[in-house]
Design a protein around this motif. Structure first.
Motif, PDB file in Angstrom:
ATOM      1  N   ASP A   1      17.277  -6.199   6.183  1.00  0.00           N
ATOM      2  CA  ASP A   1      17.382  -6.374   7.630  1.00  0.00           C
ATOM      3  C   ASP A   1      16.398  -5.489   8.404  1.00  0.00           C
ATOM      4  OD1 ASP A   1      18.456  -7.600   9.882  1.00  0.00           O
ATOM      5  OD2 ASP A   1      19.972  -6.055  10.178  1.00  0.00           O
ATOM      6  N   GLY A   2      15.159  -5.487   7.954  1.00  0.00           N
ATOM      7  CA  GLY A   2      14.128  -4.710   8.636  1.00  0.00           C
ATOM      8  C   GLY A   2      13.951  -3.312   8.095  1.00  0.00           C
ATOM      9  N   GLY A   3      14.834  -2.876   7.211  1.00  0.00           N
ATOM     10  CA  GLY A   3      14.707  -1.561   6.599  1.00  0.00           C
ATOM     11  C   GLY A   3      13.623  -1.544   5.537  1.00  0.00           C
ATOM     12  N   VAL A   4      13.147  -0.375   5.221  1.00  0.00           N
ATOM     13  CA  VAL A   4      12.087  -0.237   4.232  1.00  0.00           C
ATOM     14  C   VAL A   4      12.669  -0.288   2.827  1.00  0.00           C
ATOM     15  CG1 VAL A   4      10.232   1.232   3.366  1.00  0.00           C
ATOM     16  CG2 VAL A   4      10.708   1.146   5.812  1.00  0.00           C
ATOM     17  N   VAL A   5      12.035  -1.065   1.966  1.00  0.00           N
ATOM     18  CA  VAL A   5      12.429  -1.171   0.559  1.00  0.00           C
ATOM     19  C   VAL A   5      11.258  -0.665  -0.283  1.00  0.00           C
ATOM     20  CG1 VAL A   5      13.204  -2.693  -1.287  1.00  0.00           C
ATOM     21  CG2 VAL A   5      13.843  -3.190   1.077  1.00  0.00           C
ATOM     22  N   SER A   6      11.511   0.308  -1.128  1.00  0.00           N
ATOM     23  CA  SER A   6      10.441   0.869  -1.941  1.00  0.00           C
ATOM     24  C   SER A   6      10.018  -0.098  -3.035  1.00  0.00           C
ATOM     25  CB  SER A   6      10.890   2.188  -2.582  1.00  0.00           C
ATOM     26  OG  SER A   6      11.896   1.940  -3.560  1.00  0.00           O
ATOM     27  N   ALA A   7       8.813   0.098  -3.550  1.00  0.00           N
ATOM     28  CA  ALA A   7       8.333  -0.721  -4.655  1.00  0.00           C
ATOM     29  C   ALA A   7       9.239  -0.548  -5.870  1.00  0.00           C
ATOM     30  CB  ALA A   7       6.899  -0.342  -5.009  1.00  0.00           C
ATOM     31  N   GLU A   8       9.743   0.678  -6.041  1.00  0.00           N
ATOM     32  CA  GLU A   8      10.632   0.941  -7.181  1.00  0.00           C
ATOM     33  C   GLU A   8      11.924   0.143  -7.063  1.00  0.00           C
ATOM     34  OE1 GLU A   8       9.155   3.230  -5.344  1.00  0.00           O
ATOM     35  OE2 GLU A   8       7.727   4.096  -6.775  1.00  0.00           O
ATOM     36  N   GLU A   9      12.465   0.063  -5.842  1.00  0.00           N
ATOM     37  CA  GLU A   9      13.702  -0.705  -5.655  1.00  0.00           C
ATOM     38  C   GLU A   9      13.457  -2.195  -5.847  1.00  0.00           C
ATOM     39  OE1 GLU A   9      17.290  -1.500  -2.407  1.00  0.00           O
ATOM     40  OE2 GLU A   9      15.771   0.033  -2.017  1.00  0.00           O
ATOM     41  N   LEU A  10      12.317  -2.685  -5.365  1.00  0.00           N
ATOM     42  CA  LEU A  10      11.988  -4.096  -5.570  1.00  0.00           C
ATOM     43  C   LEU A  10      11.869  -4.386  -7.060  1.00  0.00           C
ATOM     44  CD1 LEU A  10       9.385  -4.811  -2.747  1.00  0.00           C
ATOM     45  CD2 LEU A  10      11.647  -5.843  -2.991  1.00  0.00           C
ATOM     46  N   LEU A  11      11.240  -3.473  -7.785  1.00  0.00           N
ATOM     47  CA  LEU A  11      11.081  -3.664  -9.228  1.00  0.00           C
ATOM     48  C   LEU A  11      12.444  -3.690  -9.903  1.00  0.00           C
ATOM     49  CD1 LEU A  11       8.689  -3.923 -11.260  1.00  0.00           C
ATOM     50  CD2 LEU A  11       8.972  -1.485 -11.726  1.00  0.00           C
ATOM     51  N   GLU A  12      13.356  -2.856  -9.426  1.00  0.00           N
ATOM     52  CA  GLU A  12      14.687  -2.776 -10.026  1.00  0.00           C
ATOM     53  C   GLU A  12      15.543  -3.983  -9.686  1.00  0.00           C
ATOM     54  OE1 GLU A  12      18.309  -0.061  -8.842  1.00  0.00           O
ATOM     55  OE2 GLU A  12      17.016   1.035 -10.230  1.00  0.00           O
TER      56      GLU A  12
ATOM     57  N   PRO B   1       2.919   2.757   4.331  1.00  0.00           N
ATOM     58  CA  PRO B   1       2.137   3.498   3.336  1.00  0.00           C
ATOM     59  C   PRO B   1       2.927   4.630   2.680  1.00  0.00           C
ATOM     60  CG  PRO B   1       0.803   3.059   5.272  1.00  0.00           C
ATOM     61  CD  PRO B   1       2.206   2.653   5.618  1.00  0.00           C
ATOM     62  N   GLY B   2       2.892   4.631   1.362  1.00  0.00           N
ATOM     63  CA  GLY B   2       3.556   5.673   0.603  1.00  0.00           C
ATOM     64  C   GLY B   2       5.054   5.537   0.519  1.00  0.00           C
ATOM     65  N   VAL B   3       5.622   4.500   1.172  1.00  0.00           N
ATOM     66  CA  VAL B   3       7.080   4.347   1.190  1.00  0.00           C
ATOM     67  C   VAL B   3       7.505   3.015   0.579  1.00  0.00           C
ATOM     68  CG1 VAL B   3       9.159   4.361   2.609  1.00  0.00           C
ATOM     69  CG2 VAL B   3       7.197   5.792   3.244  1.00  0.00           C
ATOM     70  N   GLY B   4       6.976   1.898   1.120  1.00  0.00           N
ATOM     71  CA  GLY B   4       7.381   0.602   0.582  1.00  0.00           C
ATOM     72  C   GLY B   4       7.048  -0.527   1.532  1.00  0.00           C
ATOM     73  N   TYR B   5       7.944  -1.501   1.621  1.00  0.00           N
ATOM     74  CA  TYR B   5       7.712  -2.704   2.410  1.00  0.00           C
ATOM     75  C   TYR B   5       8.940  -3.005   3.268  1.00  0.00           C
ATOM     76  CZ  TYR B   5       4.261  -3.242  -1.328  1.00  0.00           C
ATOM     77  OH  TYR B   5       3.254  -3.028  -2.227  1.00  0.00           O
ATOM     78  N   ARG B   6       8.704  -3.744   4.349  1.00  0.00           N
ATOM     79  CA  ARG B   6       9.810  -4.157   5.204  1.00  0.00           C
ATOM     80  C   ARG B   6       9.443  -5.454   5.905  1.00  0.00           C
ATOM     81  NH1 ARG B   6       8.745  -3.267  10.561  1.00  0.00           N
ATOM     82  NH2 ARG B   6       7.019  -1.857  11.043  1.00  0.00           N
ATOM     83  N   ILE B   7      10.468  -6.164   6.361  1.00  0.00           N
ATOM     84  CA  ILE B   7      10.235  -7.331   7.204  1.00  0.00           C
ATOM     85  C   ILE B   7       9.911  -6.831   8.603  1.00  0.00           C
ATOM     86  CG2 ILE B   7      11.249  -9.387   8.226  1.00  0.00           C
ATOM     87  CD1 ILE B   7      10.719  -9.709   5.277  1.00  0.00           C
ATOM     88  N   ASP B   8       8.772  -7.244   9.125  1.00  0.00           N
ATOM     89  CA  ASP B   8       8.342  -6.819  10.457  1.00  0.00           C
ATOM     90  C   ASP B   8       9.000  -7.728  11.485  1.00  0.00           C
ATOM     91  OD1 ASP B   8       7.084  -5.897  12.674  1.00  0.00           O
ATOM     92  OD2 ASP B   8       5.040  -6.085  11.894  1.00  0.00           O
ATOM     93  N   THR B   9       9.905  -7.177  12.252  1.00  0.00           N
ATOM     94  CA  THR B   9      10.645  -7.996  13.224  1.00  0.00           C
ATOM     95  C   THR B   9       9.814  -8.324  14.460  1.00  0.00           C
ATOM     96  OG1 THR B   9      11.602  -5.959  14.144  1.00  0.00           O
ATOM     97  CG2 THR B   9      12.896  -7.151  12.490  1.00  0.00           C
ATOM     98  N   ALA B  10       8.638  -7.695  14.593  1.00  0.00           N
ATOM     99  CA  ALA B  10       7.710  -8.027  15.687  1.00  0.00           C
ATOM    100  C   ALA B  10       6.314  -8.094  15.098  1.00  0.00           C
ATOM    101  CB  ALA B  10       7.790  -6.993  16.798  1.00  0.00           C
ATOM    102  N   PRO B  11       6.056  -9.085  14.212  1.00  0.00           N
ATOM    103  CA  PRO B  11       4.786  -9.126  13.494  1.00  0.00           C
ATOM    104  C   PRO B  11       3.593  -9.251  14.423  1.00  0.00           C
ATOM    105  CG  PRO B  11       5.944 -11.206  13.259  1.00  0.00           C
ATOM    106  CD  PRO B  11       6.898 -10.241  13.900  1.00  0.00           C
ATOM    107  N   ASP B  12       2.548  -8.495  14.104  1.00  0.00           N
ATOM    108  CA  ASP B  12       1.301  -8.536  14.868  1.00  0.00           C
ATOM    109  C   ASP B  12       0.186  -8.924  13.919  1.00  0.00           C
ATOM    110  OD1 ASP B  12      -0.388  -7.636  17.335  1.00  0.00           O
ATOM    111  OD2 ASP B  12      -1.318  -6.636  15.620  1.00  0.00           O
ATOM    112  N   THR B  13      -0.621  -9.902  14.290  1.00  0.00           N
ATOM    113  CA  THR B  13      -1.637 -10.438  13.397  1.00  0.00           C
ATOM    114  C   THR B  13      -2.602  -9.369  12.931  1.00  0.00           C
ATOM    115  OG1 THR B  13      -1.497 -12.560  14.523  1.00  0.00           O
ATOM    116  CG2 THR B  13      -3.435 -12.187  13.156  1.00  0.00           C
ATOM    117  N   ALA B  14      -3.083  -8.550  13.863  1.00  0.00           N
ATOM    118  CA  ALA B  14      -4.085  -7.562  13.480  1.00  0.00           C
ATOM    119  C   ALA B  14      -3.506  -6.514  12.560  1.00  0.00           C
ATOM    120  CB  ALA B  14      -4.651  -6.889  14.754  1.00  0.00           C
ATOM    121  N   ALA B  15      -2.295  -5.997  12.921  1.00  0.00           N
ATOM    122  CA  ALA B  15      -1.678  -4.990  12.069  1.00  0.00           C
ATOM    123  C   ALA B  15      -1.345  -5.560  10.726  1.00  0.00           C
ATOM    124  CB  ALA B  15      -0.404  -4.449  12.749  1.00  0.00           C
ATOM    125  N   GLY B  16      -0.876  -6.827  10.705  1.00  0.00           N
ATOM    126  CA  GLY B  16      -0.537  -7.447   9.436  1.00  0.00           C
ATOM    127  C   GLY B  16      -1.735  -7.595   8.546  1.00  0.00           C
TER     128      GLY B  16
END
Length: 235
Positions: free
Chosen positions: A165-176, A211-226
């Protein structure tokens, strides 16, 4: 979703594992009670599928320990013991569902999905965020009303991210959560899968890299930042 299959018949256990993988469910196998307890101590599972009659600590004992741990992990007992008294004793031990052998794999998958939904009862069966609509039962994803075809692994990764729900998920958690115990912790599989998933979902990028943390769903996606995020993953 990641499940633990505790089953001492190797062919059946492997058939279940291979079958649920087709439905984007990661699964590990324990052929005896000691292995099951070891895996439970080092991994996080969403559901345990227990055969009651296994070597070492029985499925009943495994169920008792799961309940005693207070983890709230749902238990599906999968056994040939199908009498009413057997079912009653299983539920008394803490089982959340009970399926007798022989069974249809499709029914097992539906029951797993139902248990997962019940486990997170505050989440709707169909999840929506940032223009994404994810239906875990039909294994369908829509972006702003457009159907998006995903591979099983891409769907599994997206399901974990959407559930956060928009929270950050680490690569390690995704792998698990989206792979299984055989996944190499040093692999680039997560980065590669997320990069491919972004491209399937299209612009503006809806999966942001922290960066250095993981991934999240961007609830306000911006083309340039993405675009910066996607480039960072592809590099």
């Amino acid at each position: 979703m990641r499940v633990l299959i505790v089953e001492d018949e190797p062919y059946l256990a492997e058939a279940i594992r291979d079958g649920v993988r087709l439905e984007a469910i990661a699964a590990d196998i324990a052929g005896d009670g000691d292995t099951a307890l070891e895996l439970l101590s080092v991994n996080t599972y969403d559901i345990a599928v227990l055969d009651r009659d296994i070597p070492g600590p029985s499925g009943d004992e495994i169920a008792r320990r799961i309940v005693a741990s207070g983890s709230g992990m749902p238990i599906l007992m999968l056994t040939a013991a199908g009498r009413l008294d057997d079912k009653a004793s299983g539920f008394e031990l803490g089982a959340d569902d009970y399926l007798t052998k022989p069974f249809a794999l499709r029914e097992l998958v539906l029951r797993l999905r139902a248990l997962d939904r019940r486990r997170a009862h505050n989440r709707p069966p169909v999840r929506e965020i940032a223009g994404l609509r994810l239906d875990p039962f039909r294994r369908e994803v829509y972006r702003d009303g457009r159907y998006v075809a995903l591979t099983r692994k891409q769907f599994a990764v997206l399901e974990v991210l959407v559930a956060a729900d928009g929270g950050v998920v680490s690569a390690e958690e995704l792998l698990e959560r989206a792979w299984d115990e055989n996944a190499d912790p040093f692999t680039n599989a997560v980065r590669i899968t997320v990069s491919a998933l972004r491209k399937r979902l299209g612009e503006p990028w809806v999966i942001a890299t922290v960066p250095g943390v993981g991934y999240r769903i961007d609830t306000a996606p911006d083309t340039a930042a993405g675009a910066v995020d996607a480039g960072a993953d592809d590099g």
